[in-house]
Design a protein around this motif. Sequence first.
Motif, PDB file in Angstrom:
ATOM      1  N   GLN A  53      30.314  26.739  21.552  1.00 40.10           N
ATOM      2  CA  GLN A  53      30.871  26.378  20.119  1.00 40.10           C
ATOM      3  C   GLN A  53      31.077  24.899  20.078  1.00 40.10           C
ATOM      4  O   GLN A  53      31.155  24.125  21.179  1.00 40.10           O
ATOM      5  CB  GLN A  53      32.147  27.152  19.871  1.00 40.10           C
ATOM      6  CG  GLN A  53      33.268  26.996  20.656  1.00 40.10           C
ATOM      7  CD  GLN A  53      34.521  27.640  20.230  1.00 40.10           C
ATOM      8  OE1 GLN A  53      34.221  28.733  19.607  1.00 40.10           O
ATOM      9  NE2 GLN A  53      35.829  27.414  20.874  1.00 40.10           N
ATOM     10  N   LEU A  87      28.722  31.796  25.516  1.00 40.71           N
ATOM     11  CA  LEU A  87      29.474  31.463  24.416  1.00 40.71           C
ATOM     12  C   LEU A  87      29.412  29.895  23.948  1.00 40.71           C
ATOM     13  O   LEU A  87      29.645  29.241  24.998  1.00 40.71           O
ATOM     14  CB  LEU A  87      30.926  32.187  24.243  1.00 40.71           C
ATOM     15  CG  LEU A  87      31.684  32.170  22.903  1.00 40.71           C
ATOM     16  CD1 LEU A  87      32.840  32.934  23.154  1.00 40.71           C
ATOM     17  CD2 LEU A  87      32.260  30.785  22.590  1.00 40.71           C
ATOM     18  N   ILE A 109      40.763  32.085  18.139  1.00 38.33           N
ATOM     19  CA  ILE A 109      41.123  32.754  16.986  1.00 38.33           C
ATOM     20  C   ILE A 109      41.488  33.999  17.632  1.00 38.33           C
ATOM     21  O   ILE A 109      40.758  34.713  18.120  1.00 38.33           O
ATOM     22  CB  ILE A 109      39.985  32.867  15.782  1.00 38.33           C
ATOM     23  CG1 ILE A 109      40.777  33.361  14.707  1.00 38.33           C
ATOM     24  CG2 ILE A 109      38.883  33.466  16.125  1.00 38.33           C
ATOM     25  CD1 ILE A 109      40.221  32.793  13.295  1.00 38.33           C
ATOM     26  N   GLY A 139      39.017  34.721  36.096  1.00 41.02           N
ATOM     27  CA  GLY A 139      38.020  34.638  34.804  1.00 41.02           C
ATOM     28  C   GLY A 139      36.784  35.451  35.164  1.00 41.02           C
ATOM     29  O   GLY A 139      36.586  36.055  36.160  1.00 41.02           O
ATOM     30  N   PHE A 160      40.871  30.127  45.573  1.00 40.63           N
ATOM     31  CA  PHE A 160      40.869  31.343  46.110  1.00 40.63           C
ATOM     32  C   PHE A 160      39.550  31.377  46.976  1.00 40.63           C
ATOM     33  O   PHE A 160      38.410  30.976  46.450  1.00 40.63           O
ATOM     34  CB  PHE A 160      41.122  32.714  45.411  1.00 40.63           C
ATOM     35  CG  PHE A 160      40.818  33.839  45.983  1.00 40.63           C
ATOM     36  CD1 PHE A 160      41.859  34.616  46.568  1.00 40.63           C
ATOM     37  CD2 PHE A 160      39.477  34.533  45.669  1.00 40.63           C
ATOM     38  CE1 PHE A 160      41.490  35.753  47.169  1.00 40.63           C
ATOM     39  CE2 PHE A 160      39.233  35.760  46.413  1.00 40.63           C
ATOM     40  CZ  PHE A 160      40.420  36.524  46.981  1.00 40.63           C
TER      41      PHE A 160
HETATM   42  C1  LIG Z   1      34.319  28.608  24.178  1.00 43.76           C
HETATM   43  C2  LIG Z   1      34.978  29.836  24.091  1.00 43.76           C
HETATM   44  C3  LIG Z   1      35.777  30.162  22.988  1.00 43.76           C
HETATM   45  C4  LIG Z   1      36.396  31.425  23.039  1.00 43.76           C
HETATM   46  N1  LIG Z   1      36.950  31.839  22.051  1.00 43.76           N
HETATM   47  C5  LIG Z   1      37.494  33.061  21.911  1.00 43.76           C
HETATM   48  C6  LIG Z   1      38.572  33.317  20.832  1.00 43.76           C
HETATM   49  O1  LIG Z   1      38.466  32.801  19.497  1.00 43.76           O
HETATM   50  N2  LIG Z   1      39.223  34.451  20.893  1.00 43.76           N
HETATM   51  C7  LIG Z   1      39.467  35.100  21.830  1.00 43.76           C
HETATM   52  O2  LIG Z   1      40.161  36.278  21.982  1.00 43.76           O
HETATM   53  N3  LIG Z   1      38.693  34.951  22.873  1.00 43.76           N
HETATM   54  C8  LIG Z   1      37.896  33.723  23.052  1.00 43.76           C
HETATM   55  N4  LIG Z   1      37.263  33.251  24.106  1.00 43.76           N
HETATM   56  C9  LIG Z   1      37.331  34.165  25.294  1.00 43.76           C
HETATM   57  C10 LIG Z   1      38.604  33.948  26.017  1.00 43.76           C
HETATM   58  O3  LIG Z   1      38.731  32.406  26.134  1.00 43.76           O
HETATM   59  C11 LIG Z   1      38.761  34.635  27.359  1.00 43.76           C
HETATM   60  O4  LIG Z   1      38.703  36.020  27.293  1.00 43.76           O
HETATM   61  C12 LIG Z   1      40.180  34.450  28.107  1.00 43.76           C
HETATM   62  O5  LIG Z   1      40.384  32.912  28.308  1.00 43.76           O
HETATM   63  C13 LIG Z   1      40.272  34.989  29.238  1.00 43.76           C
HETATM   64  O6  LIG Z   1      41.586  34.643  29.956  1.00 43.76           O
HETATM   65  P1  LIG Z   1      41.715  35.050  31.532  1.00 43.76           P
HETATM   66  O7  LIG Z   1      43.109  34.461  31.775  1.00 43.76           O
HETATM   67  O8  LIG Z   1      41.424  36.388  31.970  1.00 43.76           O
HETATM   68  O9  LIG Z   1      40.533  34.050  32.346  1.00 43.76           O
HETATM   69  P2  LIG Z   1      40.187  32.571  32.058  1.00 43.76           P
HETATM   70  O10 LIG Z   1      40.581  31.918  30.673  1.00 43.76           O
HETATM   71  O11 LIG Z   1      38.711  32.470  32.597  1.00 43.76           O
HETATM   72  O12 LIG Z   1      40.899  31.657  33.399  1.00 43.76           O
HETATM   73  C14 LIG Z   1      40.631  31.955  34.698  1.00 43.76           C
HETATM   74  C15 LIG Z   1      41.464  30.942  35.408  1.00 43.76           C
HETATM   75  O13 LIG Z   1      41.000  31.363  36.946  1.00 43.76           O
HETATM   76  C16 LIG Z   1      40.828  29.881  37.391  1.00 43.76           C
HETATM   77  N5  LIG Z   1      40.093  30.062  38.736  1.00 43.76           N
HETATM   78  C17 LIG Z   1      38.707  30.761  38.555  1.00 43.76           C
HETATM   79  N6  LIG Z   1      38.364  30.898  40.030  1.00 43.76           N
HETATM   80  C18 LIG Z   1      39.303  30.666  40.563  1.00 43.76           C
HETATM   81  C19 LIG Z   1      39.371  30.541  42.400  1.00 43.76           C
HETATM   82  N7  LIG Z   1      38.500  30.865  42.969  1.00 43.76           N
HETATM   83  N8  LIG Z   1      40.795  30.074  42.742  1.00 43.76           N
HETATM   84  C20 LIG Z   1      41.524  29.581  41.915  1.00 43.76           C
HETATM   85  N9  LIG Z   1      41.521  29.753  40.383  1.00 43.76           N
HETATM   86  C21 LIG Z   1      40.358  29.973  40.094  1.00 43.76           C
HETATM   87  C22 LIG Z   1      40.166  29.062  36.370  1.00 43.76           C
HETATM   88  O14 LIG Z   1      40.217  27.681  36.773  1.00 43.76           O
HETATM   89  C23 LIG Z   1      40.879  29.555  35.101  1.00 43.76           C
HETATM   90  O15 LIG Z   1      42.134  28.817  34.918  1.00 43.76           O
HETATM   91  C24 LIG Z   1      36.443  32.307  24.127  1.00 43.76           C
HETATM   92  C25 LIG Z   1      35.828  31.977  25.528  1.00 43.76           C
HETATM   93  C26 LIG Z   1      35.062  30.654  25.361  1.00 43.76           C
HETATM   94  C27 LIG Z   1      34.235  30.234  26.602  1.00 43.76           C
END
Ligand SMILES: Cc1cc2nc3c(=O)[nH]c(=O)nc-3n(C[C@H](O)[C@H](O)[C@H](O)COP(=O)(O)OP(=O)(O)OC[C@H]3O[C@@H](n4cnc5c(N)ncnc54)[C@H](O)[C@@H]3O)c2cc1C
Length: 380
Positions: free
Chosen positions: A169, A167, A43, A148, A113
């Motif tokens: 859900q 987290l 959301i 991430g 990585f």
């Molecule tokens: C269950 C859940 C519900 C959530 N609900 C909400 C919400 O309602 N609203 C909201 O704003 N936020 C929510 N969040 C938080 C939100 O999902 C994250 O803040 C957001 O996805 C962060 O995005 P990102 O691209 O920074 O990292 P991530 O989405 O974590 O993506 C990291 C990517 O890097 C890849 N990766 C990791 N390590 C390596 C490596 N060594 N080599 C290559 N690839 C790698 C992973 O596979 C992944 O694809 C929620 C989180 C969870 C867990």
Amino acid sequence: MKVSVIGASVSGLFAAYLLAKEGAEVEVYERGDVLGRPPRTLIVTNKINEILDFVPQEAIINTVRYIELFSRSRSARLELSSPDLVVEREKLLNLLARLAKEASAKMVFNHRFEGFAQFGRKIVVSLRNLETGEEHRRSTDILIGADGALSAVARAASCNGHHLSALLQTRVWLPGNARPDTSQVWFDPDRTKYFYWLIPESDQVATVGLIAEDPKRAESGLKLFLQQQQLEPLEFQSAPVPMHRFELMNSAPAGDRNVFIVGDAAGQVKVTTVGGVVTGLHAARALANAILHGRNYRKELRELKLELDLHLLVRHVLNWFNEKDYDELIAMLDGRLKDIFEESTRDELSNSFVSLILKEPRLITLGAKAFLRSMLQSSN
Ligand SMILES: Cc1cc2nc3c(=O)[nH]c(=O)nc-3n(C[C@H](O)[C@H](O)[C@H](O)COP(=O)(O)OP(=O)(O)OC[C@H]3O[C@@H](n4cnc5c(N)ncnc54)[C@H](O)[C@@H]3O)c2cc1C
């Protein structure tokens, strides 16, 4: 200019798209074999449209106009002037990946990585092909860690160290007393310092969850809540989420080096609600601007940092709230603060913070009581 992005999720794909669109040679490395797994219902506020500069229509599965908030003995119902958007992560990532590819970014799956080395202005990135087990090295000008909460890039660049919360859900059938246009939030400080939520995905299904200090407490807290509400879990979604720290951005590599971290990897998450999508996109835009125009990433992040720091301040106070404090807060939300909460979004706290205090000075007393409680507790 060659840019290697680690992580094909919200922050990495958006940064890749913005950079490739302006002519950078971008490669995105993702350890998974597909985008957006495991599934996740998100959301977000409609600030996402402003940051993206378009409406991610194909990813929006529902819009939520009302929020109902519950404490032990009070409740408030807010009508949001800009409805929240319920987004399916896989759809959002497919949309961002398509835009990045159309802008000529290259997507490489099944590549993890493992480290990097700096040779003058060049970086050599080590990647493991998870299908063949082979190690590959790629030379690049800029490395972006968008990998991430447990970021390996942040660790390799020695700038990790944010606190993680859990987290959890689950999807449930929409209960009879819930409406598809209304999110519900319950404050129960005995079970979680944060809150429980119900986010309707449609007129059939909702997502119910909580944030807790660790996965064990998240699991027991959610189990109890599902029992109390008589809900059957359909499919769980969980992961650690990083918490923004006051110093964190100062330790993020920026300016003198060509390694950057963004999104959850950099702890760019609102710690009041643990929302990281809009803030991750915001930071990705700031990073792309810094790289494309030779500006300082830290300076480009100023606006976001102020927002995240204010959320952190509010979180420190809320962490010490008891049931009575939440009763008082909800009464204020149903009273003098109602207009401000209905008009401004959770991503605009820096705009509304002063008005909130001016409109309801009792917020200061409420915060001071919680602060005092924290002091007394730590001196015991
Ligand atoms: C269950 C859940 C519900 C959530 N609900 C909400 C919400 O309602 N609203 C909201 O704003 N936020 C929510 N969040 C938080 C939100 O999902 C994250 O803040 C957001 O996805 C962060 O995005 P990102 O691209 O920074 O990292 P991530 O989405 O974590 O993506 C990291 C990517 O890097 C890849 N990766 C990791 N390590 C390596 C490596 N060594 N080599 C290559 N690839 C790698 C992973 O596979 C992944 O694809 C929620 C989180 C969870 C867990």
